[in-house]
Design a protein around this motif. Sequence first.
Motif, PDB file in Angstrom:
ATOM      1  N   LEU A  92       0.833  -1.209   0.000  1.00  0.00           N
ATOM      2  CA  LEU A  92       0.000   0.000   0.000  1.00  0.00           C
ATOM      3  C   LEU A  92       0.869   1.260   0.000  1.00  0.00           C
ATOM      4  N   ALA A  95       2.111   1.647  -3.521  1.00  0.00           N
ATOM      5  CA  ALA A  95       1.013   1.936  -4.438  1.00  0.00           C
ATOM      6  C   ALA A  95       0.620   3.408  -4.424  1.00  0.00           C
ATOM      7  N   TRP A  96       0.680   4.046  -3.256  1.00  0.00           N
ATOM      8  CA  TRP A  96       0.285   5.454  -3.194  1.00  0.00           C
ATOM      9  C   TRP A  96       1.138   6.295  -4.142  1.00  0.00           C
ATOM     10  N   LEU A  99       0.056   5.768  -7.750  1.00  0.00           N
ATOM     11  CA  LEU A  99      -1.213   6.417  -8.079  1.00  0.00           C
ATOM     12  C   LEU A  99      -1.059   7.930  -8.183  1.00  0.00           C
ATOM     13  N   TRP A 108      -7.584   9.070  -6.783  1.00  0.00           N
ATOM     14  CA  TRP A 108      -7.421   7.657  -6.442  1.00  0.00           C
ATOM     15  C   TRP A 108      -6.464   7.498  -5.260  1.00  0.00           C
ATOM     16  N   ALA A 109      -5.413   8.303  -5.247  1.00  0.00           N
ATOM     17  CA  ALA A 109      -4.437   8.229  -4.160  1.00  0.00           C
ATOM     18  C   ALA A 109      -5.078   8.566  -2.822  1.00  0.00           C
ATOM     19  N   GLU A 112      -6.717   5.504  -1.653  1.00  0.00           N
ATOM     20  CA  GLU A 112      -5.688   4.525  -1.288  1.00  0.00           C
ATOM     21  C   GLU A 112      -4.996   4.900   0.020  1.00  0.00           C
TER      22      GLU A 112
END
Length: 162
Positions: A92, A95-96, A99, A108-109, A112
């Motif tokens: 995670l 992923a931030w 994004l 989206w971030a 997330e």
Amino acid sequence: MMEMLGGRGGPVLVAALSAIVVAVAGGWLTTIDPWYRSLRVPSWKPPDWAFGPVWTTILTLAAVAGVLAWNAAPEGAARAWLVAAFAVNGALNIAWSGLFFRLRRPDWALVEVTALWLSIALLMLAVGRHSGIGAVLLVPYLVWVAIAALLNWSILRLNGPF
């Protein structure tokens, strides 16, 4: 897996390597480019140079917390849960950056980063079952991601829609 990497020293090696992987992957995905520079940001945003040292400190503290919890946890399910919680959190975390910076989707971030923050809270609970000190070491991570979430929200509000 950690036993295969040298007994008691294995957890330190795995934790250090994991922190490095998260830092390098997140750093690679973070691009300070014209798009980012064109964003309107709140006046309270920390300077860009501060993010590297802060993340280095946070990931180091998280690695130490992981080792403390691992060493205190009984073998088996408790340790497997710790590894899973750290793995989900690391994914995670990475992923931030992807994004926000690579996909240029602060909207989206923002969704997330909520999951990231919750994963840190769960990580604190998982670590805290075995090491109170380890859980306390994760507090700066929780606070920093809360600040990042507020910053993300502010950027979205000042620049949206995306």
